[in-house]
Each structure stands twice: as structure tokens, then as C-alpha cells.
Design a protein around this motif. Structure first.
Motif, PDB file in Angstrom:
ATOM      1  N   SER A 116     -14.656  30.657  -7.719  1.00 45.68           N
ATOM      2  CA  SER A 116     -13.862  30.287  -6.557  1.00 45.68           C
ATOM      3  C   SER A 116     -12.681  29.427  -7.009  1.00 45.68           C
ATOM      4  N   ARG A 117     -11.682  29.343  -6.120  1.00 44.76           N
ATOM      5  CA  ARG A 117     -10.521  28.559  -6.478  1.00 44.76           C
ATOM      6  C   ARG A 117     -10.933  27.105  -6.745  1.00 44.76           C
ATOM      7  N   ARG A 118     -11.901  26.645  -5.948  1.00 41.23           N
ATOM      8  CA  ARG A 118     -12.336  25.247  -6.136  1.00 41.23           C
ATOM      9  C   ARG A 118     -12.997  25.049  -7.494  1.00 41.23           C
ATOM     10  N   THR A 119     -13.838  26.045  -7.888  1.00 44.41           N
ATOM     11  CA  THR A 119     -14.490  25.941  -9.197  1.00 44.41           C
ATOM     12  C   THR A 119     -13.443  25.839 -10.295  1.00 44.41           C
ATOM     13  N   ARG A 120     -12.423  26.712 -10.186  1.00 45.36           N
ATOM     14  CA  ARG A 120     -11.399  26.698 -11.239  1.00 45.36           C
ATOM     15  C   ARG A 120     -10.612  25.395 -11.208  1.00 45.36           C
ATOM     16  N   ARG A 121     -10.396  24.872  -9.977  1.00 42.53           N
ATOM     17  CA  ARG A 121      -9.615  23.639  -9.868  1.00 42.53           C
ATOM     18  C   ARG A 121     -10.387  22.452 -10.443  1.00 42.53           C
ATOM     19  N   THR A 122     -11.694  22.342 -10.093  1.00 43.17           N
ATOM     20  CA  THR A 122     -12.455  21.189 -10.597  1.00 43.17           C
ATOM     21  C   THR A 122     -12.593  21.283 -12.117  1.00 43.17           C
ATOM     22  N   ALA A 123     -12.814  22.512 -12.640  1.00 43.75           N
ATOM     23  CA  ALA A 123     -12.940  22.665 -14.092  1.00 43.75           C
ATOM     24  C   ALA A 123     -11.629  22.280 -14.768  1.00 43.75           C
ATOM     25  N   ALA A 124     -10.509  22.698 -14.181  1.00 45.35           N
ATOM     26  CA  ALA A 124      -9.208  22.392 -14.795  1.00 45.35           C
ATOM     27  C   ALA A 124      -8.957  20.884 -14.774  1.00 45.35           C
ATOM     28  N   ALA A 125      -9.392  20.220 -13.707  1.00 49.26           N
ATOM     29  CA  ALA A 125      -9.171  18.766 -13.625  1.00 49.26           C
ATOM     30  C   ALA A 125      -9.955  18.055 -14.735  1.00 49.26           C
ATOM     31  N   ILE A 126     -11.211  18.466 -14.940  1.00 47.47           N
ATOM     32  CA  ILE A 126     -12.028  17.835 -15.994  1.00 47.47           C
ATOM     33  C   ILE A 126     -11.377  18.085 -17.356  1.00 47.47           C
ATOM     34  N   ARG A 127     -10.979  19.332 -17.571  1.00 49.73           N
ATOM     35  CA  ARG A 127     -10.405  19.667 -18.881  1.00 49.73           C
ATOM     36  C   ARG A 127      -9.082  18.936 -19.121  1.00 49.73           C
ATOM     37  N   GLY A 128      -8.337  18.696 -18.054  1.00 47.81           N
ATOM     38  CA  GLY A 128      -7.084  17.944 -18.189  1.00 47.81           C
ATOM     39  C   GLY A 128      -7.357  16.525 -18.689  1.00 47.81           C
ATOM     40  N   LEU A 129      -8.370  15.901 -18.118  1.00 47.45           N
ATOM     41  CA  LEU A 129      -8.708  14.529 -18.523  1.00 47.45           C
ATOM     42  C   LEU A 129      -9.196  14.495 -19.974  1.00 47.45           C
ATOM     43  N   ILE A 130     -10.031  15.477 -20.323  1.00 50.11           N
ATOM     44  CA  ILE A 130     -10.565  15.495 -21.689  1.00 50.11           C
ATOM     45  C   ILE A 130      -9.438  15.770 -22.688  1.00 50.11           C
ATOM     46  N   THR A 131      -8.494  16.632 -22.293  1.00 54.92           N
ATOM     47  CA  THR A 131      -7.355  16.931 -23.172  1.00 54.92           C
ATOM     48  C   THR A 131      -6.595  15.648 -23.501  1.00 54.92           C
ATOM     49  N   GLU A 132      -6.468  14.795 -22.497  1.00 58.00           N
ATOM     50  CA  GLU A 132      -5.757  13.532 -22.689  1.00 58.00           C
ATOM     51  C   GLU A 132      -6.533  12.623 -23.671  1.00 58.00           C
ATOM     52  N   LEU A 133      -7.860  12.578 -23.514  1.00 53.06           N
ATOM     53  CA  LEU A 133      -8.679  11.763 -24.436  1.00 53.06           C
ATOM     54  C   LEU A 133      -8.528  12.276 -25.871  1.00 53.06           C
ATOM     55  N   VAL A 134      -8.557  13.600 -26.025  1.00 56.88           N
ATOM     56  CA  VAL A 134      -8.476  14.188 -27.371  1.00 56.88           C
ATOM     57  C   VAL A 134      -7.082  13.942 -27.972  1.00 56.88           C
ATOM     58  N   ARG A 135      -6.056  14.082 -27.121  1.00 50.12           N
ATOM     59  CA  ARG A 135      -4.690  13.848 -27.625  1.00 50.12           C
ATOM     60  C   ARG A 135      -4.528  12.405 -28.126  1.00 50.12           C
ATOM     61  N   ALA A 136      -5.014  11.468 -27.307  1.00 46.43           N
ATOM     62  CA  ALA A 136      -4.881  10.058 -27.692  1.00 46.43           C
ATOM     63  C   ALA A 136      -5.653   9.785 -28.985  1.00 46.43           C
ATOM     64  N   ARG A 137      -6.824  10.409 -29.095  1.00 44.61           N
ATOM     65  CA  ARG A 137      -7.620  10.166 -30.297  1.00 44.61           C
ATOM     66  C   ARG A 137      -6.942  10.740 -31.544  1.00 44.61           C
ATOM     67  N   LYS A 138      -6.296  11.883 -31.358  1.00 45.58           N
ATOM     68  CA  LYS A 138      -5.604  12.504 -32.496  1.00 45.58           C
ATOM     69  C   LYS A 138      -4.539  11.547 -33.030  1.00 45.58           C
ATOM     70  N   GLU A 139      -3.841  10.904 -32.092  1.00 49.04           N
ATOM     71  CA  GLU A 139      -2.799   9.957 -32.512  1.00 49.04           C
ATOM     72  C   GLU A 139      -3.412   8.757 -33.236  1.00 49.04           C
TER      73      GLU A 139
END
Ligand code: HEM
Length: 456
Positions: A201-224
Motif C-alpha cells: 500500500s502507499r502507506r507501507t511504502r511511505r513508512t518504509a521510505a521514512a525509516i530508510r531516510g532516517l537510517i541513510t542519514e545515520l549511515v552518511r554521518a557515520r561515514k564522515e
């Protein structure tokens, strides 16, 4: 004599459509009672055939001896893709092997010692939170254990507590995601034909994308931080700086996001479920409750626990182990037969679903003595020891065994011991718990307990 709660099996034969309906409500009560007695059971539907393997030799063949002939199915990958992408939980073959070569060193014994302080800090924070609420009013304890287990994962993986803004947002995101995907479970045991397009569902994709967005930020910061030489020495740094011993390649940022998503999901949901059931069982069996409390006093008493204490928490470990037997957080796992097989004189066509069920294997009437009783002392008996080797797979087994098994077997007994040292957990007679399989095995209407500070 009190028995730990067990869902009533479904009555007799039912039509396929009724089975599907029951199944959507809860996998556990959709199954017939004979599965607690049978070595194998075949389910034939117009869409798929599945074989539930309860015989230890069959489970051994699928998980330990020939795992490559029984890969995870695409059905699993499709169900979990929006959230987990190409994480180690869903990949197969060479991709999976490479991912495990990079991840496994972070979870080896020596590294677990390094994560201990972070686990203990999360345990102390959980005990303090519960202490504030401990006024003998009923508390929904799964919520507390989810909070605690998520805190453990954030602290050990990224050196941030659950109070951190991003950590809180990821945790909230997972909850929202679960609410919009109620039939998702970690075994992805969804009986739909393989050709049916997976509908997210659109909601499933939206909630998954929101979680992945936050994790992407954590990984980016850690890479730096890694590049700047200022990264903390935690699991994320370890995994991101480990090179595949065969190719020398490290995880790309996107692939690391997939792994972090599964660590959060598999790591916190499962431990939260186990810890909540362990506390419920202690409330049901006050003698074991007292034994865990006395052991905690004797081993770490007034000081903070140390890594060396874990080996001495034998009662807490046996209680946790028995909890994982009765309420395995991942109650069933599915594989696919990559080629035609013959199991117990029956043809198993290529593409069949092969179901391994810790839930049924752990309560099998032909294997375990008093299978539905709670008895943490059973592991010292001959029957308990044999079954532990042959019929106990809460973390699966073989090459695809849970990466976090060692981690969870420190975390679970430690947190249990720390919580029970100062707090007492009692049943709420108005709200007995009943297990159902959601993402993991949870209480149908939650798990409610009264919590009070322990006197003296
Ligand atoms: C009580 C706690 C836990 C239980 C009962 C548990 C159980 C399991 C089971 C049964 C599987 C296999 C699923 C399948 O093959 O379909 C699995 C896989 C996995 N678990 Fe756990 N788990 C626990 C904690 C953890 C923790 C703490 C982590 C990481 C921090 C973790 C990470 C993983 C990963 C990455 C996999 C995929 C392994 C692979 O497919 O190669 N788990 N877990």
C-alpha cells in the motif's frame, strides 16, 4: 496446575478460504493440533504446496546439511523489500555469502564484550523507567521491552540512546510501519501464489521510505566520522570498516542502510518479544521469579553488572532459554525447495514451500517431556540436553543461523536479571495473555503486568 498460555488449535478440517482467513488473523491458532505430534505435514492448495518439517533429521537436512538446496524464496524478498531492500535477511547465494563475511566479525565473541557496556546502560535506563511507573497499576509490558530492546540496538550499533531524536523517529517509524502491515511476519509465511504481484500500500511504502531516510542519514554521518577518524568504536563502525576477506570490498552506503534496517527490525522486535514473555512467565511462576531475583542480588547486587557476570547468571539464562522454547519470537520460517525432493517417502515438487516451525518443534509431544510446561531446569536433564541439540531452533541453525544469537543470549538474561533485581512483576488477573504471531510472537491484547518495587 498453571500452564503457560497456548492458543487453542483450530478445530478439525476447514476449507482453504477459512484457513486463509484464520491464517490472516494469526498463524498459530490457524493450525490443527496434530502438528504438535506429526513428523511432517503437507498442505496442498491450488496455489502452492507446503511441507512442515518437524522431524529433527529433516530440519537438520534443510537448515544445516543442505541449506543451498533450500534458499529463501522470492516471496520473502518481495514481502520485505520496501523496508529491507537487499539486506542479509532476504538475499541468497553469493550476495548473501559476501554480506555475512562482512557482518559476522562484528558479532563474534570478542566484539560482544565491547558492546556489553552499551547493553548494560540500556538495561539501567529500562529499570529506571519502569521504577517510575512501578505503582502496582497494570502496565503493558511489551511496550516497555520494545523500548528497552530498541535502546540496546541504537546504543550498540550507533552509540546513541533511544532518547536521541533520530533514534526516537526510527523507533516511531517502525511502529507505524507495523500498523500498516499487520500480516507481515519475520518468517514471511504468507500463503500467496508466487505469480501474484505483491501489493504494497502507499502507506507501507511511505513508512518504509521514512525509516530508510532516517537510517541513510545515520549511515552518511557515520561515514564522515570514519573518514575524519572520529567515529566511535561500535558495531556500525566495525561493519562499515570491515573489508570482505575475499574481495577486499566494503559495504557501499546503500547496502549498509539495508543491513541497518534488518538489525533494527530483527534485533529489537525479537528481543522485545522474548523479554516480555520471560517477565510474564516469571509472574506466572513466583518461585522462579524469586530465584532470578536472588541470583541477581548475589551476582551483581548493588553494583552495575560486568561482562564476567553474564556467565554466572545461570538461572536467568535458563529462564530465558525456556522462554525462547515456549514463545520463539520467530515462530515459523520458510524456505523453497530448489529442486524436487523426497521427504519421508513423499514427493516434494520443486518450488514447494518448506516450513520449519520452532513453535511446533519446541512443543513437540514425541520429543519433549511435558512440552507445554514451563521448566527452566529441564535443560539439565537428559531429555532437555538432547532436545536442546536436536529440537531447539529459536535462532534457526546452520549457515543462516541468526547473526545476533550470541548478542541476544547476553542481552536477554542480562536485562531480565537487571529488571527483576529491583522490581517485582505480578499477573493482572483481569488480563491473561494469549500468544499470537504478528511480526513476532506477541500477546493478543498485549502483555499486562503489575510492577512494584522489590522490598529490601
Ligand atoms: C531473542 C532474539 C532473537 C531471535 C529469537 C532471533 C531469531 C532469528 C531467526 C529465527 C532467524 C532466521 C530467520 C529465517 O531464516 O527465516 C534470524 C535471522 C537473523 N537475525 Fe535474529 N534473532 C534475535 C535477535 C537478533 C539480533 C539482536 C540481531 C542483530 C543485532 C539479529 C539479526 C539477525 C539477522 C541479520 C538475521 C538474518 C541472517 C541470515 O539470513 O543470514 N537477530 N534471527
Amino acid at each position: 496446575m498453571t500452564r503457560p498460555p497456548k492458543p487453542p488449535p483450530r478445530p478439525g478440517r476447514v476449507s482453504l478460504w477459512r484457513y486463509m482467513r484464520l491464517f490472516r488473523q494469526d498463524i498459530l491458532s490457524a493450525q490443527p493440533a496434530r502438528l504438535y505430534h506429526a513428523w511432517m505435514a503437507e498442505f496442498r492448495t491450488p496455489f502452492f504446496r507446503s511441507f512442515l518439517c518437524n522431524q529433527p533429521a529433516l530440519a537438520d537436512q534443510v537448515l544445516r546439511r543442505r541449506p543451498e538446496d533450500f534458499p529463501k524464496s522470492n516471496r520473502i524478498r518481495e514481502g520485505l523489500r520496501p523496508l529491507l531492500g537487499n539486506s542479509v535477511f532476504v538475499t541468497n547465494g553469493e550476495v548473501w555469502k559476501r554480506q555475512r563475511r562482512i557482518i559476522d566479525p562484528a558479532f563474534e565473541g570478542g566484539r560482544l564484550r565491547d558492546t556489553f557496556a552499551a547493553m548494560r546502560d540500556a538495561g539501567q535506563a529500562a529499570a529506571a523507567r519502569l521504577n517510575i511507573k512501578a505503582d502496582s497499576q497494570p502496565i503493558e509490558i511489551e511496550e516497555e521491552t520494545s523500548h528497552a530492546a530498541a535502546d540496546v540496538i541504537f546504543r550498540t550499533l550507533f552509540s546513541i540512546g533511544i532518547e536521541d531524536e533520530t533514534a526516537r523517529a526510527v523507533f516511531a517509524g517502525f511502529r507505524a510501519h507495523q500498523r500498516c502491515q499487520p500480516v507481515l511476519n519475520l518468517g514471511a509465511f504468507v500463503p500467496l501464489p508466487a505469480w501474484l504481484p505483491r501489493f504494497h500500500s502507499r502507506r507501507t511504502r511511505r513508512t518504509a521510505a521514512a525509516i530508510r531516510g532516517l537510517i541513510t542519514e545515520l549511515v552518511r554521518a557515520r561515514k564522515e566520522e570514519i573518514a575524519a577518524g572520529s567515529a566511535p568504536d561500535d558495531l556500525a563502525t566495525k561493519i562499515m570498516t570491515t573489508a570482505d576477506p575475499e574481495t577486499g570490498a566494503r559495504f557501499e552506503a546503500a547496502e549498509m542502510v539495508d543491513q541497518v534496517a534488518i538489525f533494527f527490525l530483527a534485533g529489537h522486535e525479537t528481543s522485545a518479544s522474548a523479554l516480555a514473555w520471560a517477565l510474564y512467565l516469571l509472574a506466572l511462576y513466583p518461585d522462579w521469579h524469586e530465584r532470578v531475583a536472588r541470583e541477581a542480588q548475589a551476582v551483581h547486587g548493588a553494583r552495575a553488572p560486568e561482562f564476567g557476570d553474564v556467565a554466572r547468571l545461570r538461572v536467568a539464562r535458563d529462564v530465558f532459554r525456556e522462554t525462547l522454547r515456549l514463545y520463539p519470537p520467530v515462530p515459523m520460517m520458510v524456505r523453497e525447495a530448489a529442486r524436487a525432493e523426497r521427504f519421508r517417502n513423499r514427493d516434494v515438487p520443486r518450488g514447494s514451500q518448506i516450513v520449519l516451525s520452532p513453535w511446533h518443534l519446541h512443543r513437540h509431544q514425541r520429543l519433549w517431556e511435558r512440552p507445554d510446561d514451563f521448566d527452566p531446569a529441564r535443560f539439565a536433564t537428559e531429555n532437555g540436553r538432547t532436545c536442546l541439540r536436536e529440537a531447539y531452533i529459536p535462532f534457526s541453525a546452520g549457515a543462516r543461523v541468526c547473526t545476533g544469537a550470541g548478542f541476544a543470549m547476553i542481552e536477554g538474561p542480562l536485562l531480565l536479571s537487571m529488571l527483576v533485581k529491583d522490581l517485582k512483576f505480578d499477573l493482572d488477573p483481569a488480563r491473561p495473555a494469549m500468544p499470537v504471531a504478528h511480526l513476532t510472537v506477541r500477546g493478543k491484547d498485549g502483555i499486562w503486568l503489575r510492577v512494584t518495587p522489590r522490598q529490601g
